[in-house]
Design an enzyme around this catalytic site. Structure first.
Site, PDB file in Angstrom:
ATOM      1  N   GLU A   1      -7.377  26.420   8.154  1.00 15.71           N
ATOM      2  CA  GLU A   1      -6.250  26.563   8.387  1.00 15.71           C
ATOM      3  C   GLU A   1      -6.303  27.847   9.673  1.00 15.71           C
ATOM      4  O   GLU A   1      -6.886  28.543   9.669  1.00 15.71           O
ATOM      5  CB  GLU A   1      -5.189  27.234   7.313  1.00 15.71           C
ATOM      6  CG  GLU A   1      -4.871  26.180   6.309  1.00 15.71           C
ATOM      7  CD  GLU A   1      -3.677  26.862   5.520  1.00 15.71           C
ATOM      8  OE1 GLU A   1      -2.770  26.296   5.056  1.00 15.71           O
ATOM      9  OE2 GLU A   1      -3.927  28.174   5.304  1.00 15.71           O
TER      10      GLU A   1
ATOM     11  N   PRO B   1       9.180   7.101   4.097  1.00 12.79           N
ATOM     12  CA  PRO B   1       9.251   6.224   2.858  1.00 12.79           C
ATOM     13  C   PRO B   1       8.620   4.982   3.002  1.00 12.79           C
ATOM     14  O   PRO B   1       8.563   4.193   2.122  1.00 12.79           O
ATOM     15  CB  PRO B   1      10.599   6.160   2.478  1.00 12.79           C
ATOM     16  CG  PRO B   1      11.463   6.572   3.759  1.00 12.79           C
ATOM     17  CD  PRO B   1      10.753   7.398   4.404  1.00 12.79           C
ATOM     18  N   GLY B   2       8.343   4.478   4.136  1.00 12.27           N
ATOM     19  CA  GLY B   2       7.699   3.194   4.185  1.00 12.27           C
ATOM     20  C   GLY B   2       6.554   2.835   3.747  1.00 12.27           C
ATOM     21  O   GLY B   2       5.959   1.902   3.677  1.00 12.27           O
TER      22      GLY B   2
ATOM     23  N   ARG C   1      -3.497  21.086  14.008  1.00 14.10           N
ATOM     24  CA  ARG C   1      -3.515  19.734  13.385  1.00 14.10           C
ATOM     25  C   ARG C   1      -4.226  18.861  14.130  1.00 14.10           C
ATOM     26  O   ARG C   1      -4.000  18.352  15.160  1.00 14.10           O
ATOM     27  CB  ARG C   1      -2.093  19.324  13.157  1.00 14.10           C
ATOM     28  CG  ARG C   1      -0.978  20.558  12.685  1.00 14.10           C
ATOM     29  CD  ARG C   1      -1.378  20.351  11.025  1.00 14.10           C
ATOM     30  NE  ARG C   1      -0.553  21.159  10.258  1.00 14.10           N
ATOM     31  CZ  ARG C   1      -0.565  21.053   8.880  1.00 14.10           C
ATOM     32  NH1 ARG C   1      -1.737  20.894   8.258  1.00 14.10           N
ATOM     33  NH2 ARG C   1       0.482  21.741   8.349  1.00 14.10           N
TER      34      ARG C   1
ATOM     35  N   GLU D   1       3.983  29.851   0.195  1.00 11.76           N
ATOM     36  CA  GLU D   1       3.608  29.278   1.480  1.00 11.76           C
ATOM     37  C   GLU D   1       3.977  30.486   2.377  1.00 11.76           C
ATOM     38  O   GLU D   1       3.343  30.838   3.530  1.00 11.76           O
ATOM     39  CB  GLU D   1       3.881  27.926   1.732  1.00 11.76           C
ATOM     40  CG  GLU D   1       3.344  26.918   0.716  1.00 11.76           C
ATOM     41  CD  GLU D   1       1.783  26.973   1.242  1.00 11.76           C
ATOM     42  OE1 GLU D   1       1.441  27.296   2.326  1.00 11.76           O
ATOM     43  OE2 GLU D   1       1.098  26.446   0.201  1.00 11.76           O
TER      44      GLU D   1
ATOM     45  N   GLU E   1       0.937  -0.935   0.026  1.00 12.64           N
ATOM     46  CA  GLU E   1      -0.038  -0.084   0.094  1.00 12.64           C
ATOM     47  C   GLU E   1       0.718   1.183   0.067  1.00 12.64           C
ATOM     48  O   GLU E   1       1.844   1.568   0.933  1.00 12.64           O
ATOM     49  CB  GLU E   1      -0.797   0.096   1.257  1.00 12.64           C
ATOM     50  CG  GLU E   1      -1.766  -1.104   1.404  1.00 12.64           C
ATOM     51  CD  GLU E   1      -2.503  -1.295   2.573  1.00 12.64           C
ATOM     52  OE1 GLU E   1      -2.066  -0.547   3.584  1.00 12.64           O
ATOM     53  OE2 GLU E   1      -3.110  -2.256   3.011  1.00 12.64           O
TER      54      GLU E   1
ATOM     55  N   GLU F   1       6.005  10.862  -0.509  1.00 12.86           N
ATOM     56  CA  GLU F   1       6.247  12.513  -0.343  1.00 12.86           C
ATOM     57  C   GLU F   1       7.529  12.735  -0.085  1.00 12.86           C
ATOM     58  O   GLU F   1       8.399  12.102   0.558  1.00 12.86           O
ATOM     59  CB  GLU F   1       5.464  12.836   1.052  1.00 12.86           C
ATOM     60  CG  GLU F   1       5.604  14.297   1.335  1.00 12.86           C
ATOM     61  CD  GLU F   1       4.732  14.763   2.707  1.00 12.86           C
ATOM     62  OE1 GLU F   1       4.440  15.879   2.667  1.00 12.86           O
ATOM     63  OE2 GLU F   1       4.831  13.599   3.598  1.00 12.86           O
TER      64      GLU F   1
ATOM     65  N   ALA G   1       4.777  26.181   5.456  1.00  8.59           N
ATOM     66  CA  ALA G   1       5.068  24.856   4.290  1.00  8.59           C
ATOM     67  C   ALA G   1       3.600  24.681   3.638  1.00  8.59           C
ATOM     68  O   ALA G   1       2.377  25.007   4.301  1.00  8.59           O
ATOM     69  CB  ALA G   1       5.367  23.565   5.242  1.00  8.59           C
TER      70      ALA G   1
END
Length: 210
Positions: free
Chosen positions: A161, A135-136, A85, A113, A47, A140, A97
């Site tokens: 935001e 990276p698992g 968040r 940004e 996945e 991105e 960002a």
């Protein structure tokens, strides 16, 4: 990435994607389930979250006197945002960002940004690094920048935001990382690299007066 049962090994074939399907398409991400050939020739299912990439920027108010002694008298100041968040269950400290728009260069994204989130325009921008976040399970990549020669611009926050803008000494932000007050990965990377970048710049000032 999450792996399923592997199919039989078959040496000699190149590693990578064999085939797959898209199981989810969203506004910012897509999720694929791919059949992948591994280095030993076996094939398994993984996945993967597909992400367009992002830029993050450390906005620096830099002392720029003709000698190192005078420079040391005024610390570099960093602009951070304190942003809500949902995944983090509250507000966290971050450098400005955001995601790359289709076809947008990382440098343009960083400048956009910076103004949208912090209300700043940068006269100068330098790439610090590009990092793979996790990276698992995702492809991105976030491009990290230092920005300076700053002037006031106009913020433009999206409806989802919620953030406040703060100015802090760079040294203080490194202390916040050490104390666990800053936990966002891209921000830790960006501030740590920016501190090294500032130190090298100060050495150049002391050594050559530039």
């Amino acid at each position: 990435m999450t792996g399923g049962a592997r199919e039989g090994a078959g040496g000699g074939a190149p590693t990578g994607r064999v085939d797959g399907e898209r199981v989810y398409s969203g506004r910012r991400i897509h999720v694929d389930v791919d059949r992948v050939r591994f280095p030993d020739g076996s094939i398994g299912r993984l996945e993967l979250i597909r992400h367009p990439g992002a830029s993050a920027v450390v906005a620096l108010d830099l002392p720029d006197p003709p000698d190192r002694t005078a420079a040391a008298a005024r610390e570099p100041i960093v602009t951070l945002v304190r942003q809500y968040r949902y995944a983090a269950r509250g507000f966290i400290w971050e450098v400005p960002a955001g995601n790359l728009e289709p076809g947008e260069p990382p440098e343009a994204c960083a400048l956009r940004e910076l103004e949208e989130e912090a209300g700043l325009r940068a006269g100068r921008l330098e790439r610090l690094a590009s990092v793979r976040t996790t990276p698992g399970f995702t492809d991105e990549v976030i491009h990290l920048f230092a920005a300076w020669d700053l002037e006031a611009g106009e913020t433009s926050h999206e409806a989802s935001e919620f953030m406040d803008v703060h100015r802090l000494p760079l040294r203080r932000t490194i202390e916040m990382i050490d104390a666990g007050e800053i936990s966002d990965g891209k921000t830790i990377c960006a501030l740590t690299l920016a501190a090294r970048w500032v130190a090298r710049r100060m050495d150049r000032i002391g050594g050559r007066g530039v």
